[in-house]
Design an enzyme around this catalytic site. Structure first.
Site, PDB file in Angstrom:
ATOM      1  CE1 TYR A 112      37.436   1.424  31.884  1.00 31.47           C
ATOM      2  CE2 TYR A 112      37.934   1.154  29.552  1.00 31.47           C
ATOM      3  CZ  TYR A 112      37.143   1.685  30.559  1.00 31.47           C
ATOM      4  OH  TYR A 112      36.043   2.441  30.235  1.00 31.47           O
ATOM      5  NE  ARG A 127      36.199  -2.922  26.767  1.00 30.49           N
ATOM      6  CZ  ARG A 127      35.185  -3.416  26.037  1.00 30.49           C
ATOM      7  NH1 ARG A 127      34.370  -4.265  26.595  1.00 30.49           N
ATOM      8  NH2 ARG A 127      34.994  -3.067  24.796  1.00 30.49           N
ATOM      9  CD  GLN A 162      29.495   5.054  19.067  1.00 30.05           C
ATOM     10  OE1 GLN A 162      28.860   5.065  20.121  1.00 30.05           O
ATOM     11  NE2 GLN A 162      29.020   4.550  17.946  1.00 30.05           N
ATOM     12  CB  VAL A 207      38.571   2.336  23.420  1.00 30.37           C
ATOM     13  CG1 VAL A 207      37.624   3.463  23.801  1.00 30.37           C
ATOM     14  CG2 VAL A 207      38.139   1.010  24.043  1.00 30.37           C
ATOM     15  CG  ASP A 208      38.810  -2.068  18.793  1.00 29.50           C
ATOM     16  OD1 ASP A 208      37.647  -2.472  19.009  1.00 29.50           O
ATOM     17  OD2 ASP A 208      39.156  -1.609  17.679  1.00 29.50           O
ATOM     18  CG  HIS A 225      33.423   6.954  22.691  1.00 33.56           C
ATOM     19  ND1 HIS A 225      32.408   6.026  22.589  1.00 33.56           N
ATOM     20  CD2 HIS A 225      32.813   8.165  22.611  1.00 33.56           C
ATOM     21  CE1 HIS A 225      31.246   6.647  22.457  1.00 33.56           C
ATOM     22  NE2 HIS A 225      31.457   7.940  22.456  1.00 33.56           N
ATOM     23  CB  CYS A 261      51.470   9.497  36.910  1.00 36.13           C
ATOM     24  SG  CYS A 261      52.492  10.600  35.953  1.00 36.13           S
ATOM     25  CB  THR A 298      26.913   2.206  16.580  1.00 33.17           C
ATOM     26  OG1 THR A 298      26.650   3.000  17.748  1.00 33.17           O
ATOM     27  CG2 THR A 298      26.382   2.917  15.354  1.00 33.17           C
ATOM     28  CB  ALA A 312      29.822  -5.551  10.388  1.00 31.78           C
TER      29      ALA A 312
END
Ligand code: APR
Length: 253
Positions: free
Chosen positions: A76, A79, A110, A112-113, A128, A157, A199, A242
């Protein structure tokens, strides 16, 4: 740049979609990883999606996180770095440009950016989750953290518990708040055009929302260089990338 043959091939269909969009008051967009592909954010199941020869579908699960939270966080964090350095592409910009005083655009993504928002789109639901939010495994509190790279993996945390990315992993249920927003939208809006862009529509809820819009009278359009499970059900298939196709549409609006 699409070849002349490709341009001629999509022209009649494109004209239909442009005409419908010109008259549309409500446009629904269902977007996936393919929309961010041209921003160098790899898709999940396409080329370049694998990381360190690991399949994203095997990393994006709670059991993978339990097994090795550091490894999943390294993915992650990688990303997050890609997305922080990415810019909205012509597809994101064209969708933001579709918004007009008399035309509402509602994006269910969907992804997450935050590239839709960075392009200027105002109504975006991330079903998502978001790669910029972290959730405490102890109390479920969520924090926004945009530091790249994250100092210290896996992040913890203030209470000492592990933090997880606030994203929906494979097999997990969708956030109730996002589902409520989608339901409200379907109840309040008469959808004129539904665009399904980039997608695979792997998850049944994507197909359900697309066909729900079609049943309510919307023109259902798919924009994707490849066939998907939805292709047999759409009214218009615009085969291609696209960025190029939405750019063409915007030019003709
Ligand atoms: N323009 C349009 N479509 C494209 C482009 C492009 N430039 N490049 C690739 N595509 C298409 C591919 O043909 C494919 O159909 O985008 C799709 C990408 O498929 P996936 O990688 O499966 O992405 P998506 O359908 O969004 O599913 C990703 O799955 O693992 C979960 O939660 C994760 O949100 C993620 C979701």
């Amino acid at each position: 740049m699409p070849s002349e043959a490709q341009r001629r091939a999509v022209a009649p269909e494109l004209a239909t979609v442009v005409q419908k969009l010109r008259d549309a008051k409500n446009v629904l967009v269902l977007s996936g990883a393919g929309v961010s592909a041209e921003s160098n954010v790899p898709t999940f199941r396409g080329e370049g999606g694998w990381w360190r020869s690991l399949n994203p579908a095997e990393l994006a699960t709670y059991s993978a996180f339990q097994r090795d939270p550091r490894l999943v966080w390294e993915w992650y964090d990688y990303r997050r770095g890609l997305i922080a350095n990415a810019s909205p592409n012509p597809a994101h910009r064209a969708l933001a440009g579709l918004e007009a005083p008399a035309r509402e655009v509602f994006i269910i993504t969907q992804n997450v950016d935050d590239l839709h928002e960075r392009a200027g789109s105002r109504r975006v639901v991330h079903i998502h989750g978001s790669i910029w939010r972290l959730t405490c495994l102890a109390d479920g509190k969520t924090y926004e953290d945009r530091r790249v790279p994250l100092p210290g993996l896996p992040p913890t945390c203030a209470c000492g518990a592990l933090l997880r990315p606030d994203v929906v992993w494979i097999g997990e249920s969708l956030p109730a708040a996002s589902c409520a927003q989608v339901d409200d939208y379907f109840h309040e809006s008469w959808i004129d055009v539904a665009l399904v862009i980039g997608t695979e529509a792997t998850f049944s809820y994507i197909g359900d929302w697309a066909l729900r819009a079609k049943r309510s009278g919307a023109l259902l359009v798919e924009i994707n260089p490849n066939p998907t499970v939805l292709t047999p059900y759409v009214d218009v298939k615009l085969q291609g990338k696209a960025g190029a196709i939405l750019g063409e549409i915007n030019k003709r609006l």
